[in-house]
Design an enzyme around this catalytic site. Structure first.
Site, PDB file in Angstrom:
ATOM      1  N   GLU A 291      18.440  59.352  42.181  1.00 36.54           N
ATOM      2  CA  GLU A 291      18.946  58.090  42.736  1.00 36.54           C
ATOM      3  C   GLU A 291      17.810  57.115  43.025  1.00 36.54           C
ATOM      4  O   GLU A 291      16.710  57.511  43.406  1.00 36.54           O
ATOM      5  CB  GLU A 291      19.692  58.380  44.042  1.00 36.54           C
ATOM      6  CG  GLU A 291      20.175  57.136  44.772  1.00 36.54           C
ATOM      7  CD  GLU A 291      20.550  57.410  46.218  1.00 36.54           C
ATOM      8  OE1 GLU A 291      21.176  56.528  46.824  1.00 36.54           O
ATOM      9  OE2 GLU A 291      20.204  58.479  46.741  1.00 36.54           O
ATOM     10  N   LYS A 356      27.747  52.514  43.152  1.00 36.19           N
ATOM     11  CA  LYS A 356      28.168  53.298  44.309  1.00 36.19           C
ATOM     12  C   LYS A 356      29.216  52.552  45.120  1.00 36.19           C
ATOM     13  O   LYS A 356      29.024  51.391  45.496  1.00 36.19           O
ATOM     14  CB  LYS A 356      26.937  53.612  45.173  1.00 36.19           C
ATOM     15  CG  LYS A 356      27.216  54.565  46.331  1.00 36.19           C
ATOM     16  CD  LYS A 356      25.916  54.882  47.083  1.00 36.19           C
ATOM     17  CE  LYS A 356      26.149  55.872  48.213  1.00 36.19           C
ATOM     18  NZ  LYS A 356      24.904  56.176  48.944  1.00 36.19           N
ATOM     19  N   CYS A 411      24.473  60.195  46.138  1.00 34.72           N
ATOM     20  CA  CYS A 411      24.030  60.583  47.480  1.00 34.72           C
ATOM     21  C   CYS A 411      25.205  60.934  48.390  1.00 34.72           C
ATOM     22  O   CYS A 411      25.899  61.912  48.207  1.00 34.72           O
ATOM     23  CB  CYS A 411      23.172  59.472  48.065  1.00 34.72           C
ATOM     24  SG  CYS A 411      22.365  59.885  49.634  1.00 34.72           S
TER      25      CYS A 411
END
Length: 530
Positions: A291, A356, A411
């Protein structure tokens, strides 16, 4: 000390002694979480919880409720204080900016999260029956409070009580039926069952609930042993993955002055030979980086894309985390910046991306209703993006040449049960890119990996996880770690992609089975035996 005397000591405690007992009992629950995974110790916090509620007495329902809420808050504060202490490491990455605010993450957040078990204790006291039925009442009340914690204010389902049993892979297989919250329901009941031995009258009846809990535990173990195949899962043909774990310190990672050194480190490490018989990146079909890999916008940095293209052999694809700039909307001074996963082909062209959706509050953005207050005291989000990241519109599958569609989670998104699979056809695997470098060599990365691994069991899908500092690895659809790189190491990992498993009951029904279990437990709470 006899067990009944211990129970009496907890039940009769009052004032600060009772609060201290609750605090210590709650904190002991963290020992059952990763990295220690001492799952039998779940008995300590849950058994003491029963006795604390037993001791919540008063002349009216209101006083009994208030007494239980106070005990539950101290119990929860101990649990979250011991289970989330590692959050303080993030405040030290840029200590000159954030160190003064460390108590907000280390103390204030556990104090807020403790409101949920406080409500659980209070609700349990309102429906508190006599005898063994109170074990089921506690399980329902605490699990519903955990469900609220996972959904209210965007949710924070970190270290849900079911994770205390998830470290034992056979037991964790129950999540394929009932999910994390179903596992939590049975975890609380099993852990609390010994409480009746300290309060029931002598005789065979006092053993009924503990015996039932033991049978349930054996049933979970037996189901897991039956469900997990004895042989390894076959790999998807023609896929050779290389996971790159750079292990860069967080303070250096996002410094634009280090952009050239960071990219050079990635390129060199990605082409490392792992044995005399391997040829580095020439041997793989897909190279995967973690990430937020760069302190620059990859899609707007042609020099970086050109160097990546020079590294990749023909028909090899890079999947990497990267910040992505969207289109500047009318009336806005800058484009929205997304925390994304981008796919780069062997010609250096970004051919696909996923933005995200579920951002980290205070880490990647500031909640609108608190933004003015927080900025007013000199705080900002942790990421070095003015105004924070923008959220993606919806969870979409990531399509990569040569791979089945991926359920991509970046994440924090990996900790939400039931929310990792995008709409549409079933994906072939879960892709989790993360950067846990904020938390150093603490228990946080271990807890994060364990939660991502449980998503594999719930959905019956393999997991491909790449983390900046670790833990990176491949997990099959039964939660078995096929290969991994340990926390705090630099390296590359070459592995195949396990095939997806059968569609699980949880994948089909979501939390419906869990809801049915709650109803059954409410009925069982009327049991008066023992």
């Amino acid at each position: 000390m006899r067990f009944s005397a211990l129970a009496d000591k907890v039940i009769l405690a009052w004032g600060w002694p009772k609060r201290l007992i609750a605090l210590v009992a709650g904190a002991s629950g963290a020992l059952a979480l990763p990295p220690l995974d001492l799952w039998p110790l779940i008995v300590v916090p849950m058994t003491v919880a029963v006795w604390l509620i037993d001791g919540a007495v008063g002349e009216t329902w209101r006083t009994r409720f208030q007494s239980a809420v106070v005990a539950g808050w101290w119990w929860g504060f101990g649990f979250f204080l011991a289970g989330l202490w590692w959050l303080g490491a993030a405040f030290l990455v840029e200590a000159d900016k954030f160190a003064w605010a460390m108590p907000l993450g280390v103390v204030a957040l556990p104090a807020f999260l403790a409101l949920f078990p406080a409500l659980g204790f209070g609700f349990a006291r309102l429906i508190w029956p006599h005898g063994g039925g109170r074990i089921f009442a506690l399980a329902v009340a605490l699990t519903l409070s955990e469900y609220l914690r996972g959904h209210v204010l965007t949710g924070f389902p970190w270290n849900v009580y079911g994770m205390m049993l998830a470290g034992q892979n056979w037991i964790a297989q129950f999540a394929s039926i009932a999910g994390l919250y179903g596992l939590t329901l049975v975890a609380v009941a099993i852990g609390a069952a010994p409480a009746v031995l300290g309060t029931a009258k002598p005789g065979p009846a006092r053993w009924r609930i503990p015996a039932l809990a033991l049978v349930a535990l054996c049933g979970l173990l037996g189901f897991g042993a039956w469900r997990i195949p004895t042989q390894p899962v076959a790999n998807v043909s023609g896929v050779k993955l290389r996971l790159m774990q750079p292990n860069l310190p967080q303070d250096a990672k996002f410094n634009p002055q280090n952009a050239e050194l960071i990219l050079a480190h990635y390129l060199k490490l990605s082409d490392r030979a792992t044995s005399p018989a391997t040829l580095g990146v020439q041997d793989v079909t897909h190279l995967i980086w973690p990430e937020s890999a760069f302190p620059f916008l990859l899609g707007r940095t042609p020099q970086a894309l050109s160097r990546i293209a020079a590294l990749l052999p023909p028909n090899t694809t890079l999947i990497t985390g990267a910040a992505r700039a969207g289109e500047t909307l009318p009336g806005e001074s800058r484009p929205p910046i997304y925390n994304s996963v981008q796919v780069v082909n062997d010609e250096g062209v970004v051919v696909a991306s996923y933005d995200k959706v579920h951002l980290v509050p205070f880490g990647e953005y500031l909640p609108a209703f608190l933004e003015k207050l927080i900025r007013g005291v000199g705080l900002s989000e942790f990421v070095s993006v003015p105004g924070g990241f923008a959220a993606g519109e919806r969870h979409t599958p990531l399509i990569v040449r040569g791979l089945p569609p991926a359920a991509t989670v970046i994440c924090y998104e990996a900790v939400f049960p039931g929310a990792v699979i995008p709409e549409g056809p079933r994906p072939g695997y879960i892709l989790n890119l993360t950067n846990d470098g904020w938390f150093g060599q603490t228990s946080g990365p271990y807890q994060h990996f364990a939660q991502a691994r449980l998503r594999s069991i719930e959905e019956g899908l393999p997991l491909v996880r790449v983390a900046n500092t670790g833990i990176s690895g491949i997990v099959d659809s039964y939660g078995r770690v096929v290969a991994s790189l340990p926390l705090g190491t630099e390296g590359v990992l070459d592995a195949g992609l396990p095939r997806s498993g059968p569609v699980t009951l949880y994948a089909q029904l979501g939390d419906a089975f869990f809801a049915g279990l709650v109803a059954v437990f409410l009925l069982l709470s009327r049991i008066r035996a023992a």
